[in-house]
Design a protein around this motif. Structure first.
Motif, PDB file in Angstrom:
ATOM      1  N   LYS A   1      43.690  78.215  -1.936  1.00  0.00           N
ATOM      2  CA  LYS A   1      45.139  78.082  -2.047  1.00  0.00           C
ATOM      3  C   LYS A   1      45.620  78.631  -3.382  1.00  0.00           C
ATOM      4  O   LYS A   1      44.885  78.662  -4.363  1.00  0.00           O
ATOM      5  CB  LYS A   1      45.560  76.603  -1.960  1.00  0.00           C
ATOM      6  N   ALA A   2      46.880  79.026  -3.393  1.00  0.00           N
ATOM      7  CA  ALA A   2      47.512  79.401  -4.650  1.00  0.00           C
ATOM      8  C   ALA A   2      47.840  78.129  -5.435  1.00  0.00           C
ATOM      9  O   ALA A   2      48.047  77.056  -4.852  1.00  0.00           O
ATOM     10  CB  ALA A   2      48.786  80.193  -4.387  1.00  0.00           C
ATOM     11  N   PHE A   3      47.895  78.248  -6.752  1.00  0.00           N
ATOM     12  CA  PHE A   3      48.278  77.128  -7.625  1.00  0.00           C
ATOM     13  C   PHE A   3      49.595  76.509  -7.165  1.00  0.00           C
ATOM     14  O   PHE A   3      49.750  75.286  -7.127  1.00  0.00           O
ATOM     15  CB  PHE A   3      48.381  77.662  -9.063  1.00  0.00           C
ATOM     16  N   SER A   4      50.549  77.372  -6.801  1.00  0.00           N
ATOM     17  CA  SER A   4      51.880  76.883  -6.412  1.00  0.00           C
ATOM     18  C   SER A   4      51.956  76.466  -4.940  1.00  0.00           C
ATOM     19  O   SER A   4      53.044  76.232  -4.419  1.00  0.00           O
ATOM     20  CB  SER A   4      52.932  77.962  -6.689  1.00  0.00           C
ATOM     21  N   SER A   5      50.801  76.370  -4.277  1.00  0.00           N
ATOM     22  CA  SER A   5      50.774  75.861  -2.894  1.00  0.00           C
ATOM     23  C   SER A   5      50.034  74.531  -2.803  1.00  0.00           C
ATOM     24  O   SER A   5      49.958  73.931  -1.725  1.00  0.00           O
ATOM     25  CB  SER A   5      50.098  76.881  -1.963  1.00  0.00           C
ATOM     26  N   LEU A   6      49.499  74.071  -3.921  1.00  0.00           N
ATOM     27  CA  LEU A   6      48.714  72.834  -3.909  1.00  0.00           C
ATOM     28  C   LEU A   6      49.610  71.617  -3.737  1.00  0.00           C
ATOM     29  O   LEU A   6      50.670  71.521  -4.353  1.00  0.00           O
ATOM     30  CB  LEU A   6      47.920  72.702  -5.219  1.00  0.00           C
ATOM     31  N   ASN A   7      49.173  70.675  -2.892  1.00  0.00           N
ATOM     32  CA  ASN A   7      49.906  69.425  -2.724  1.00  0.00           C
ATOM     33  C   ASN A   7      49.179  68.298  -3.451  1.00  0.00           C
ATOM     34  O   ASN A   7      48.152  68.514  -4.099  1.00  0.00           O
ATOM     35  CB  ASN A   7      50.110  69.105  -1.241  1.00  0.00           C
ATOM     36  N   THR A   8      49.683  67.093  -3.338  1.00  0.00           N
ATOM     37  CA  THR A   8      49.105  65.954  -4.054  1.00  0.00           C
ATOM     38  C   THR A   8      47.670  65.687  -3.620  1.00  0.00           C
ATOM     39  O   THR A   8      46.817  65.350  -4.444  1.00  0.00           O
ATOM     40  CB  THR A   8      49.966  64.689  -3.839  1.00  0.00           C
ATOM     41  N   ASP A   9      47.388  65.840  -2.331  1.00  0.00           N
ATOM     42  CA  ASP A   9      46.018  65.637  -1.848  1.00  0.00           C
ATOM     43  C   ASP A   9      45.054  66.635  -2.501  1.00  0.00           C
ATOM     44  O   ASP A   9      43.925  66.287  -2.862  1.00  0.00           O
ATOM     45  CB  ASP A   9      45.957  65.783  -0.325  1.00  0.00           C
ATOM     46  N   ASP A  10      45.504  67.871  -2.649  1.00  0.00           N
ATOM     47  CA  ASP A  10      44.676  68.886  -3.308  1.00  0.00           C
ATOM     48  C   ASP A  10      44.392  68.487  -4.755  1.00  0.00           C
ATOM     49  O   ASP A  10      43.254  68.604  -5.235  1.00  0.00           O
ATOM     50  CB  ASP A  10      45.378  70.249  -3.289  1.00  0.00           C
TER      51      ASP A  10
ATOM     52  N   GLY B   1      50.455  83.246  -5.603  1.00  0.00           N
ATOM     53  CA  GLY B   1      51.554  82.303  -5.777  1.00  0.00           C
ATOM     54  C   GLY B   1      52.923  82.937  -5.684  1.00  0.00           C
ATOM     55  O   GLY B   1      53.940  82.258  -5.873  1.00  0.00           O
ATOM     56  N   SER B   2      52.968  84.222  -5.395  1.00  0.00           N
ATOM     57  CA  SER B   2      54.276  84.883  -5.289  1.00  0.00           C
ATOM     58  C   SER B   2      55.100  84.295  -4.139  1.00  0.00           C
ATOM     59  O   SER B   2      56.333  84.348  -4.157  1.00  0.00           O
ATOM     60  CB  SER B   2      54.092  86.391  -5.089  1.00  0.00           C
ATOM     61  N   LYS B   3      54.388  83.722  -3.155  1.00  0.00           N
ATOM     62  CA  LYS B   3      55.071  83.067  -2.036  1.00  0.00           C
ATOM     63  C   LYS B   3      54.505  81.661  -1.835  1.00  0.00           C
ATOM     64  O   LYS B   3      54.299  81.213  -0.709  1.00  0.00           O
ATOM     65  CB  LYS B   3      54.918  83.890  -0.758  1.00  0.00           C
ATOM     66  N   GLY B   4      54.234  80.984  -2.933  1.00  0.00           N
ATOM     67  CA  GLY B   4      53.661  79.637  -2.874  1.00  0.00           C
ATOM     68  C   GLY B   4      54.543  78.647  -2.135  1.00  0.00           C
ATOM     69  O   GLY B   4      55.776  78.713  -2.205  1.00  0.00           O
TER      70      GLY B   4
END
Length: 417
Positions: free
Chosen positions: A85-94, A29-32
């Motif tokens: 995916k990283a936690f900070s890359s998750l979108n609403t669909d995820d 998530g360092s570059k989420g």
């Protein structure tokens, strides 16, 4: 942070605690993709550190901290393993996919679910544990609808906070509706005892007390606990935490008025009333134990609910108190079943009862039997909102039923004439 490629829950046998969790660098998530561009207000350069930061501001209650950590741990592992995916890359669909995943999670999913308790340090650990409920007919899903909604709430709350700290750009759980269930379980305003039932309960507890029996002091304590719980509406952990030093007496022209200082949810301090009759119960209980009834002379750190084991901690644990009350309800249930004219409605209630029912009974008694204003009851129970307290008020339901019944009586009279 030590990193390692995670491809399966099984590879996490010795690295599943949050303090030891190993996340691949590219999924840290360092570059989420959902990382905020503004200056972050917390000292976190990866998702795990950000989640720990949120937990740290929610960690006053160890039980709450553990529950929140479990939900975030599950979600983080799912994101890495199932979504890549990283936690900070998750979108609403995820996030919607995660809710669908835990709703449909089956007991035979050996990758994620364990059927027996497992220790993280000993291997074979899984994020979810399936325990078949004797009360539920649903044996196909691991989590109840309530548990799914709880996960939704906890993770969304974490994301909201991280948005406010400029760690995330947006809350991907925002707008995901709570799951609905046509549950046949009792509503909150049914998970309680009436005033008459409470009296029957106290009478039964009193009948178990035999000064010549080995469990004399244990049964004395059971009766005192039941009175304490019903007269104050305290939660389980609040009951065991209460000490004589928490009792506060206010003098006025009408005599002493007693209160108990209570640290409730989110470390919120409140003062709940101690009825004069219950103060007399405290004094009587102390006399029965061979102690002085002068409660103002008792050491401040002395717990109101005493331990009977000399080598044990002076305070009971919430788990110990839960067991004491559960054992009592089981014994009362057996007694009611053996009655010549069993009260099936009460028997069914006692079979399902738990310690929290006494809190519900207290709220209902004040709202319906005593017509105490809801604002007062809210403050006594430590509710954040009066809407929570209003679940105990069934006056409108009673009036509605009476009106409908009266309408049919009038209809009968018209037909007869």
């Amino acid at each position: 942070m030590t990193v390692e490629k995670i491809t399966d829950v099984r590879s996490l046998d010795h690295a599943t605690a949050f303090d030891q969790l190993l996340i691949p660098v590219d999924l840290s998530g360092s570059k989420g993709e959902n990382r905020a561009t503004e200056t972050c207000r917390i000292d976190a350069d990866n998702d795990l550190a950000a989640i720990k930061s949120w937990l740290s501001v929610k960690g006053d209650n160890p039980k709450t901290y553990q529950a929140y950590q479990k939900e975030l741990e599950r979600f983080l592992l799912w994101a890495v393993i199932e979504r890549g995916k990283a936690f900070s890359s998750l979108n609403t669909d995820d996030c919607q996919a995660y809710i669908s995943f835990i709703k449909q999670l089956q007991p035979d999913n050996s990758r994620w679910v364990s059927s027996t308790p497992t220790n993280k340090a000993h291997g074979r650990w899984k994020p979810f544990q399936y325990r078949a409920s004797k009360k539920s007919k649903d044996t196909t899903s691991v989590l109840s609808v309530r548990s799914v909604n709880y996960a939704n709430t906890v993770i969304s709350s974490c994301m909201d906070w991280l948005v406010n700290q400029n760690y995330l750009k947006y809350n991907s759980f925002s707008g995901i509706a709570a799951s609905k269930s046509a549950s046949s379980g009792m509503q909150v305003n049914q998970r309680l005892f009436t005033r008459q039932h409470i009296q029957l309960m106290l009478d039964y507890a009193d009948s178990l007390i035999d000064s010549t029996a080995p469990d004399y002091y244990a049964q004395l304590r059971v009766l005192f606990i039941l009175k304490f719980a019903f007269n104050t509406g305290l939660r389980l952990h609040e009951l065991v935490a209460a000490t004589y030093g928490d009792i506060e007496a206010l003098d006025d022209t009408e005599g002493d008025q007693y209160f108990l200082r209570v640290v409730g949810k989110n470390s919120k301090l409140r003062k709940t009333s101690l009825p004069t009759a219950f103060i007399a119960d405290i004094r009587s209980y102390r006399i029965a134990l061979g102690l002085s009834p002068a409660i103002e002379q008792v050491f401040d750190d002395t717990p109101l609910i005493n331990s009977l084991r000399k080598k044990a901690e002076p305070k009971l644990s919430p788990a110990a108190l839960h067991k004491i009350l559960s054992d009592f309800f089981k014994r009362w249930h057996v007694y009611l079943m053996a009655a010549e004219q069993p009260d099936n409605r009460l028997i069914n209630k006692v079979k399902q009862a738990s310690a929290h029912w006494l809190r519900h009974s207290y709220g209902s008694f004040l709202a319906n039997d005593c017509q105490i204003p809801l604002a007062y009851i809210r403050d006594e129970l430590g509710h954040a909102s009066i809407s929570t307290t209003s679940i105990y008020l069934n006056a409108d339901d009673k009036k509605r039923q009476q009106a409908v019944s009266a309408a049919f009586v009038m209809s009968t009279l018209v037909q007869d004439s």
